[in-house]
Design an enzyme around this catalytic site. Structure first.
Site, short mmCIF file in Angstrom:
data_model
loop_
_atom_site.label_atom_id
_atom_site.label_comp_id
_atom_site.label_asym_id
_atom_site.label_seq_id
_atom_site.Cartn_x
_atom_site.Cartn_y
_atom_site.Cartn_z
N ILE A 1 0.87 -1.17 0.00
CA ILE A 1 0.00 0.00 0.00
C ILE A 1 0.92 1.22 0.00
CG2 ILE A 1 -0.31 -0.20 2.52
CD1 ILE A 1 -3.18 0.94 2.04
N GLU A 2 0.92 1.94 -1.12
CA GLU A 2 1.96 2.95 -1.36
C GLU A 2 1.38 4.36 -1.41
OE1 GLU A 2 5.56 3.96 -4.56
OE2 GLU A 2 4.53 2.02 -4.60
#
Length: 267
Positions: A159-160
């Site tokens: 999850i960036e």
């Protein structure tokens, strides 16, 4: 958590109990340093998995080989890519391909990690290189992508660059192992690139990256040392100072004389 090679079950069981460290490494020296430093999770170039030396230097690391979907191809290509890597010790696989690809890999027992939020190879869909999830609509998008990956069989997701409060909320609603890159402590692992950590990134360093060393300055210092050494070598050669007698070998004078006589006889 170090001491043994981690499994998928270990990672899932440790959610909320232990924060894992993760790095992207590009060389065996970096992989060895990460292992010695206690970094549990590594993102690696696929070729590194195929190098037997990798497990010699990083025996306990949970290793994710990964490449962009456009470098690999369709679902069949992903499977052909993953099977040899799994056989050679890969622990999990980054997959930025389709949900069908994730599902096919998971159906074959391959541990899959998806990617949500800012996905560099797909950033055009979310407006470029910026945070994803700052509006209700984009936060909902990130959550739906997580749920879709979970339902397709992924065990983890990177999850960036997602707002940390959104990550916190998503972590409460998913069974995925969340790998946070700039998405806050709600993730179960914190992920950075070794180039950023070591201070050797060329160009802009991402906001979420913390720099712990100044390898760029050290590389510059070493380059200047190379230039000085090579300049001195070239000067010695041009002036006839190298090679000096201590850097040469010779034969007995009698052997040299006999050899010269023999050479003259060959004319």
């Amino acid at each position: 958590m170090m001491g043994k090679r981690l499994t998928v079950r270990d990672l899932l069981d440790a959610r909320g109990k232990h924060q894992f460290a993760m790095l992207r490494v590009e060389t065996l020296d970096e992989a060895e340093a990460a292992e010695r430093a206690g970094v549990e999770l590594l993102s690696v170039p696929p070729a590194m998995i195929m190098d037997r030396r990798f497990r010699e230097v990083a025996p306990t690391a949970f290793a994710f080989p990964g490449d962009n979907f456009y470098e690999i191809g369709d679902t069949a290509d992903f499977l052909r890519w993953a099977f040899p890597l799994f056989k050679n010790g890969a622990d999990g696989f980054y997959c930025s391909g389709s949900l069908a690809t994730v599902r096919a890999m998971a159906d074959h027992g391959l541990p899959v990690c998806g990617h949500v939020g800012l996905i560099p190879s797909k950033a055009t869909w979310t407006g470029g290189f910026k945070a994803v999830g700052k509006t209700l609509e984009t936060a909902q998008l990130v959550y739906r992508q997580c749920k879709a990956l979970e339902e397709a069989g992924a065990f983890a997701v990177e999850i960036e660059v997602v707002p940390h409060s959104i990550t916190d909320a998503i972590a409460e609603k998913t069974g995925l192992f969340l790998i946070s890159m700039g998405a806050g402590p709600g993730g179960h692992a914190q992920y950075l690139f070794t180039d950023d950590v070591l201070g050797q990134t060329k160009g802009r360093v991402p906001r979420h990256a913390k720099v712990y060393a100044d390898f760029a300055a050290e590389h510059a210092r070493l380059q200047e040392m190379r230039v000085r050494a090579m300049t001195a070598f070239a000067s010695d050669v041009h002036k006839g100072h190298y090679p000096a007698p201590q850097y040469m070998v010779d034969s007995d004078p009698e052997v040299v004389a006999e050899f010269r006589d023999w050479l003259d006889s060959q004319d």
